[in-house]
Structures are given as C-alpha cells and as structure tokens.
Design a protein around this motif. Structure first.
Motif, PDB file in Angstrom:
ATOM      1  N   VAL A 176      41.613   2.145 126.177  1.00  0.00           N
ATOM      2  CA  VAL A 176      42.939   2.661 125.824  1.00  0.00           C
ATOM      3  C   VAL A 176      42.795   3.856 124.872  1.00  0.00           C
ATOM      4  N   GLU A 177      41.950   3.694 123.853  1.00  0.00           N
ATOM      5  CA  GLU A 177      41.722   4.756 122.866  1.00  0.00           C
ATOM      6  C   GLU A 177      41.113   6.004 123.531  1.00  0.00           C
ATOM      7  N   LEU A 178      40.138   5.781 124.413  1.00  0.00           N
ATOM      8  CA  LEU A 178      39.478   6.909 125.082  1.00  0.00           C
ATOM      9  C   LEU A 178      40.446   7.640 126.009  1.00  0.00           C
ATOM     10  N   THR A 179      41.330   6.893 126.652  1.00  0.00           N
ATOM     11  CA  THR A 179      42.332   7.526 127.509  1.00  0.00           C
ATOM     12  C   THR A 179      43.225   8.445 126.675  1.00  0.00           C
ATOM     13  N   ARG A 180      43.613   7.985 125.481  1.00  0.00           N
ATOM     14  CA  ARG A 180      44.429   8.835 124.601  1.00  0.00           C
ATOM     15  C   ARG A 180      43.645  10.083 124.185  1.00  0.00           C
ATOM     16  N   MET A 181      42.360   9.913 123.867  1.00  0.00           N
ATOM     17  CA  MET A 181      41.530  11.074 123.487  1.00  0.00           C
ATOM     18  C   MET A 181      41.478  12.101 124.621  1.00  0.00           C
ATOM     19  N   CYS A 182      41.333  11.615 125.852  1.00  0.00           N
ATOM     20  CA  CYS A 182      41.272  12.519 127.003  1.00  0.00           C
ATOM     21  C   CYS A 182      42.587  13.266 127.159  1.00  0.00           C
ATOM     22  N   GLU A 183      43.695  12.531 127.054  1.00  0.00           N
ATOM     23  CA  GLU A 183      45.004  13.149 127.248  1.00  0.00           C
ATOM     24  C   GLU A 183      45.316  14.161 126.146  1.00  0.00           C
ATOM     25  N   LEU A 225      42.964  15.704 123.859  1.00  0.00           N
ATOM     26  CA  LEU A 225      42.011  16.742 123.454  1.00  0.00           C
ATOM     27  C   LEU A 225      40.922  17.040 124.486  1.00  0.00           C
ATOM     28  N   LEU A 226      40.330  15.990 125.064  1.00  0.00           N
ATOM     29  CA  LEU A 226      39.110  16.215 125.838  1.00  0.00           C
ATOM     30  C   LEU A 226      39.363  16.895 127.181  1.00  0.00           C
ATOM     31  N   ALA A 227      40.497  16.595 127.801  1.00  0.00           N
ATOM     32  CA  ALA A 227      40.780  17.168 129.117  1.00  0.00           C
ATOM     33  C   ALA A 227      42.035  18.018 129.073  1.00  0.00           C
ATOM     34  N   ASN A 228      42.089  19.038 129.915  1.00  0.00           N
ATOM     35  CA  ASN A 228      43.329  19.767 130.164  1.00  0.00           C
ATOM     36  C   ASN A 228      43.916  19.156 131.428  1.00  0.00           C
ATOM     37  N   THR A 229      44.853  18.222 131.249  1.00  0.00           N
ATOM     38  CA  THR A 229      45.301  17.408 132.387  1.00  0.00           C
ATOM     39  C   THR A 229      46.140  18.188 133.391  1.00  0.00           C
ATOM     40  N   VAL A 230      46.460  19.440 133.091  1.00  0.00           N
ATOM     41  CA  VAL A 230      47.129  20.259 134.103  1.00  0.00           C
ATOM     42  C   VAL A 230      46.160  20.562 135.247  1.00  0.00           C
ATOM     43  N   ILE A 231      44.917  20.839 134.898  1.00  0.00           N
ATOM     44  CA  ILE A 231      43.951  21.239 135.929  1.00  0.00           C
ATOM     45  C   ILE A 231      42.753  20.307 136.017  1.00  0.00           C
ATOM     46  N   GLU A 232      42.655  19.313 135.109  1.00  0.00           N
ATOM     47  CA  GLU A 232      41.453  18.482 135.095  1.00  0.00           C
ATOM     48  C   GLU A 232      41.776  16.989 135.197  1.00  0.00           C
ATOM     49  N   GLY A 284      33.997  15.480 117.267  1.00  0.00           N
ATOM     50  CA  GLY A 284      34.166  14.197 116.596  1.00  0.00           C
ATOM     51  C   GLY A 284      35.109  14.320 115.405  1.00  0.00           C
ATOM     52  N   GLU A 285      34.958  15.426 114.655  1.00  0.00           N
ATOM     53  CA  GLU A 285      35.842  15.634 113.495  1.00  0.00           C
ATOM     54  C   GLU A 285      37.277  15.888 113.943  1.00  0.00           C
ATOM     55  N   ALA A 286      37.439  16.608 115.064  1.00  0.00           N
ATOM     56  CA  ALA A 286      38.783  16.862 115.589  1.00  0.00           C
ATOM     57  C   ALA A 286      39.443  15.556 116.019  1.00  0.00           C
ATOM     58  N   LEU A 287      38.676  14.677 116.661  1.00  0.00           N
ATOM     59  CA  LEU A 287      39.231  13.387 117.099  1.00  0.00           C
ATOM     60  C   LEU A 287      39.626  12.538 115.889  1.00  0.00           C
ATOM     61  N   LEU A 288      38.781  12.538 114.857  1.00  0.00           N
ATOM     62  CA  LEU A 288      39.128  11.805 113.628  1.00  0.00           C
ATOM     63  C   LEU A 288      40.422  12.342 113.033  1.00  0.00           C
ATOM     64  N   SER A 289      40.549  13.680 112.997  1.00  0.00           N
ATOM     65  CA  SER A 289      41.736  14.277 112.385  1.00  0.00           C
ATOM     66  C   SER A 289      42.989  14.024 113.225  1.00  0.00           C
ATOM     67  N   LEU A 290      42.809  13.709 114.503  1.00  0.00           N
ATOM     68  CA  LEU A 290      43.949  13.351 115.362  1.00  0.00           C
ATOM     69  C   LEU A 290      44.303  11.873 115.238  1.00  0.00           C
ATOM     70  N   GLY A 291      43.521  11.144 114.420  1.00  0.00           N
ATOM     71  CA  GLY A 291      43.859   9.742 114.180  1.00  0.00           C
ATOM     72  C   GLY A 291      42.994   8.743 114.923  1.00  0.00           C
ATOM     73  N   HIS A 292      41.987   9.221 115.628  1.00  0.00           N
ATOM     74  CA  HIS A 292      41.083   8.319 116.352  1.00  0.00           C
ATOM     75  C   HIS A 292      39.987   7.861 115.385  1.00  0.00           C
ATOM     76  N   LYS A 293      40.359   6.930 114.516  1.00  0.00           N
ATOM     77  CA  LYS A 293      39.501   6.566 113.398  1.00  0.00           C
ATOM     78  C   LYS A 293      38.267   5.768 113.816  1.00  0.00           C
ATOM     79  N   THR A 294      38.245   5.262 115.057  1.00  0.00           N
ATOM     80  CA  THR A 294      37.103   4.448 115.483  1.00  0.00           C
ATOM     81  C   THR A 294      35.921   5.303 115.965  1.00  0.00           C
ATOM     82  N   VAL A 295      36.136   6.612 116.094  1.00  0.00           N
ATOM     83  CA  VAL A 295      35.072   7.472 116.621  1.00  0.00           C
ATOM     84  C   VAL A 295      33.916   7.576 115.625  1.00  0.00           C
ATOM     85  N   LYS A 296      32.710   7.243 116.066  1.00  0.00           N
ATOM     86  CA  LYS A 296      31.535   7.315 115.199  1.00  0.00           C
ATOM     87  C   LYS A 296      30.672   8.537 115.512  1.00  0.00           C
TER      88      LYS A 296
END
Lengths: 85, 85
Positions: free
Chosen positions: A57-64, A66-73, B23-35
């Motif tokens: 669940v957490e990783l899905t939020r990260m993808c949506e 920051l990690l992915a540009n869901t318009v094209i990825e 990793g720092e960007a994810l932490l700053s977005l509130g994903h506190k579990t990221v190591k």
C-alpha cells in the motif's frame, strides 16, 4: 525489514526512442534475436516493518506521488519473498 | 517469443546520490518507513525463439557488452514464466 523492487516503465502506446536506439545497438552488436527493447527505471527500496501488504500500500502511494509519472508510465511492485516469512 | 526483464543496479559499495536524494524526498513526503532507496535501470526485452535457457545466455552477453557497466553495476535477468510453456 521489507525489501521491495519497483519497476517503472512507459505505457505500451508511448514512444520510447531510447529503447529503440538500444534495440538497434544490440542488433548491430550481433544480437539478431532482439525484437523489441523498452527502457524504464528500477528502484530497490528497503522499508521498516514486516507486513508485506502494508508495504505494498505504501509503495503504491510512493509510485503515484513521486516514482512514476502515471500519465505516461505504469509500475510494477515486487516484495522480496524472503522477507515474507 | 521470449519476454525478459533485466534490472541493472549499482553494486552495494558504490555511492548512489540519486537514490539518497529520492529516499530523502520520500521521507519529506511522509513515507517515514523508507530506510534506503537505490536507483537502477530496467529493460523490457522481447526476443525471437522459445528456449529460455538460450535466451538467458544471450541476455547475459547483452548485459556484459552493453546494458550494464560491470565495473560498478550488477544485473538480474528474469524470463517471463508465461513464455516458458
């Protein structure tokens, strides 16, 4: 600790000139069996905790977010099975 | 047709400033579990043929020759199991 592998890649109908160039480079190096190459990004992420479902669940939020540009990825999340025990 | 997924990633002892920033960007977005986050490249490759073992040999050569910088990077090859039948 949860270990996750996230692949982010272009949607099928999005042009991928980098992949096309790489496919042509592989052909010119003699890899004649190559039909298609698409290029994406890979993230190896370690998370606190030991609940793979919560991690997904957490990783899905990260993808949506920051990690992915869901318009094209699109993205694919794999949780390391060794960490499920 | 064989479908393969190749991940290329930095060796564990190689600095990854991009992963650190992410990793720092994810932490700053509130994903506190990221190591820890490490960033790599992903290649989705389609090959002619139907022999997964032969495809793996060919893909290993592609990684050694072009896809990975084996001085600082490792690679992982997955053959799509749906194509093994």
């Amino acid at each position: 600790m949860i270990r996750a592998h996230v692949n982010v890649f272009l949607k099928p109908d999005v042009m991928d000139p980098q992949g096309k160039a790489l496919g042509e480079a592989l052909l010119s190096l003699g890899h004649k069996t190559v039909k298609r190459v698409r290029v994406g990004r890979y993230f190896d992420i370690a998370l606190e905790g030991d609940d793979p479902e919560q991690a997904r669940v957490e990783l899905t939020r990260m993808c949506e977010e920051l990690l992915a540009n869901t318009v094209i990825e699109n993205y694919e999340i794999r949780i390391d099975p060794a960490q499920k025990a």
